[in-house]
Enzyme design. Structure first.
Site, PDB file in Angstrom:
ATOM      1  CB  CYS A  65      -0.956  -0.038   1.179  1.00 57.22           C
ATOM      2  SG  CYS A  65      -1.942  -1.532   1.130  1.00 57.22           S
TER       3      CYS A  65
ATOM      4  CG  HIS B 225      -1.392   4.643   5.247  1.00 60.15           C
ATOM      5  ND1 HIS B 225      -1.372   4.451   3.884  1.00 60.15           N
ATOM      6  CD2 HIS B 225      -1.571   3.401   5.792  1.00 60.15           C
ATOM      7  CE1 HIS B 225      -1.508   3.158   3.619  1.00 60.15           C
ATOM      8  NE2 HIS B 225      -1.641   2.504   4.758  1.00 60.15           N
TER       9      HIS B 225
ATOM     10  CD  GLU C 216      -0.975   8.181   9.097  1.00 60.37           C
ATOM     11  OE1 GLU C 216      -2.076   7.570   9.130  1.00 60.37           O
ATOM     12  OE2 GLU C 216      -0.595   8.839   8.108  1.00 60.37           O
TER      13      GLU C 216
ATOM     14  CE  LYS D 281      -5.353   4.646   2.167  1.00 58.74           C
ATOM     15  NZ  LYS D 281      -4.376   5.637   2.676  1.00 58.74           N
TER      16      LYS D 281
ATOM     17  CG  HIS E  92      -6.399   1.083   1.602  1.00 53.54           C
ATOM     18  ND1 HIS E  92      -5.493   1.738   0.780  1.00 53.54           N
ATOM     19  CD2 HIS E  92      -5.653   0.385   2.496  1.00 53.54           C
ATOM     20  CE1 HIS E  92      -4.270   1.432   1.154  1.00 53.54           C
ATOM     21  NE2 HIS E  92      -4.337   0.611   2.187  1.00 53.54           N
TER      22      HIS E  92
ATOM     23  CG  PHE F 255       0.104  -5.724   4.476  1.00 52.64           C
ATOM     24  CD1 PHE F 255      -0.207  -5.098   5.670  1.00 52.64           C
ATOM     25  CD2 PHE F 255      -0.894  -6.458   3.837  1.00 52.64           C
ATOM     26  CE1 PHE F 255      -1.480  -5.189   6.222  1.00 52.64           C
ATOM     27  CE2 PHE F 255      -2.171  -6.556   4.380  1.00 52.64           C
ATOM     28  CZ  PHE F 255      -2.469  -5.923   5.569  1.00 52.64           C
TER      29      PHE F 255
END
Lengths: 412, 81
Positions: A158, A298, A309, A330, A335, A400
């Protein structure tokens, strides 16, 4: 390095203008999945592109491109035209491409596996390999414009879109290119990736209320909502843009990278990895943290990720984290995985250009750990200047594997 | 058993679908590569679709001999059914 062209196809619109308008209006692009296969899925919603490629792309072209490459090419054509490069003579030896997707041509792969089972080897398309390879979107964008300086596909789940744009920045800095078409794309709405992500407990299962399912920073958030689409920008050296009198949206001032090396899927709970990437972006951009007034976070709507975050942002910037208007877009787009960094860079560039931070929707019960300045429900006006200089927006993307990428975008 | 005209029109539909060539441009004397912009991958798509449509097997080693639409029509006409 300056951004001179923007392109996008997203769950909110088929181009940048319609997407940006819907974003400022706080609309959700998430819809129920009505396909037959979706009936038995634990997750039955997603952010489908608002404009199907069939509406803007010839059938022959479509059958030769994986859906992820279709999105990338549609967005790239818009960005190219928007940059004023359509019909202009460009030195293709100095033209590059950096476009990636998180998981590549997964629908092509799986559809061809279905054909293999149904019809045997002869049923598999001779185009399957050039369609499913992860570099296919970049390659098709390169073919479209005849790019000869290098066509690249960074992949980091991502974080892919931001990683590709960071790669493009370094291509120009190192003298390899004057113009790079860069960004991210993704087309993974298929029962297999949805089952896999759902089994990781990573996705929201709020199927009853799709438009409210993606809710970063809300106490009730229960995972991300999958989206599809692409965001592409034209990045150019300042000299090249100035020589042709190009309109400049913003300056891509710097990029910061780090790796958690903590876990294959979970973020490092200390936040050190993210904080290191933020610090590195600030240093690379040569800016003062005082200039940072906006963050496209994010924030995917997962319980741990969103607030982790913010904690990392405070760790990296101290009190300067408090004057940052934070938007979790998002909440509206879902996403887009590898496409996220692409569209969110478009959004961050628009934000510093138009002096507007988009809203975060669906927060009804704010998590007390979301203790920074979240832009909720309505867009927020941004100043053009700070005492330390022109404003800066950060765009965070994490993937990831523990990949952290932060872009620093300065007002031109 | 399909007639030569039926095979030509069926083949023209296939070429139109996989290569975007107008149906009326697909004529017996046209070369796939020279006139119709059918490259090697596209030719495989044409062959596989033709096999399905006309119930014929066109072995890989035979494909290189099918340089014109007429070659393909004759091959299908003599091997179908």
């Amino acid at each position: 390095m300056v951004v001179t062209g923007l392109g996008a196809t997203t769950p909110l619109g088929g181009d940048v203008a319609s997407t940006w308008e819907a974003l400022l209006a706080g609309q959700s692009g998430i819809v129920p999945l009505t396909e037959e296969w979706a009936a038995d899925m634990p997750v039955r919603m997603a952010g489908r592109v608002q404009v199907e490629p069939a509406e803007v792309m010839k059938p022959v072209e479509r059958r030769r491109l994986d859906r992820s490459a279709q999105f990338a090419l549609i967005a790239a054509r818009e960005a190219w035209k928007d940059a004023g490069l359509d019909g202009v003579e460009v030195d293709v030896h100095r033209l590059g491409v950096a476009v990636g997707s998180g998981i590549g041509g997964v629908t092509t792969l799986l559809d061809n596996y279905d054909l293999l089972l149904a019809k045997g080897p002869r049923g598999v398309s001779p185009r399957a390999v050039p369609m499913l390879m992860p570099n296919s979107p970049a390659a098709y964008v390169g073919l479209e414009f005849g790019a000869l300086a290098g066509v690249h596909t960074p992949v980091s789940a991502c974080a892919t879109g931001c990683e590709a744009i960071g790669y493009a920045l370094n291509m120009i800095r190192s003298g390899r290119a004057d113009v790079v078409v860069c960004g991210g794309t993704e087309a993974a709405i298929h029962p297999l990736p949805i089952s896999a992500f759902a089994n990781m407990m990573a996705m929201s299962k709020n199927n009853e209320d799709p438009k409210r399912a993606s809710r970063p920073y809300d106490k009730g958030r229960d995972g991300f909502v999958l989206g599809e689409g692409s965001g592409i920008v034209v990045l150019e050296s300042e000299e090249h843009a100035a020589a042709r009198g190009a309109r400049v949206y913003a300056v891509l001032a710097g990029v910061g990278y780090s790796a958690d090396s903590h876990d294959i899927a979970q973020p490092d709970p200390t936040g050190e990895g993210i904080a290191a990437a933020v610090r590195s972006a600030v240093a690379d951009a040569g800016i003062s943290p005082e200039q940072i007034v906006h963050l496209n976070a994010h924030a995917t709507s997962t319980p741990l990720g969103d607030t982790g975050e913010l904690k990392a942002l405070r760790m990296a910037l101290g009190e300067d984290a408090e004057h940052i208007a934070i938007s979790a877009t998002k909440s509206m787009t879902g996403h887009l995985l590898g496409g996220a960094g692409g569209i969110e860079t478009v959004f961050a560039v628009k934000a510093v250009h138009e002096l507007l931070a988009p809203p975060t929707i669906n927060i009804t019960d704010l998590d007390e750990n979301a203790d920074l300045d979240i832009v909720r429900d309505e867009p927020r006006a941004l100043p053009a200047e700070t005492p330390a200089g022109p404003i800066v927006a950060l765009n965070n993307s994490f993937g990831f594997g523990g990949h952290n990428v932060v872009l620093a975008i300065r007002r031109a | 058993m399909a007639t030569q005209e039926e095979i030509l029109s069926g083949l023209a539909e296939i070429v139109n679908e996989v290569a975007g060539i107008d149906v009326e441009d697909v004529q017996l004397d046209k070369s796939f590569t020279e006139d119709l912009d059918v490259d090697s991958l596209t030719m495989v798509e044409v062959v596989v679709a033709a096999e399905d449509k006309f119930g014929v097997k066109i072995p890989d080693e035979e494909v290189k001999n099918l340089s014109t639409v007429g070659d393909a029509v004759s091959y299908i006409a003599s091997h179908a059914g």
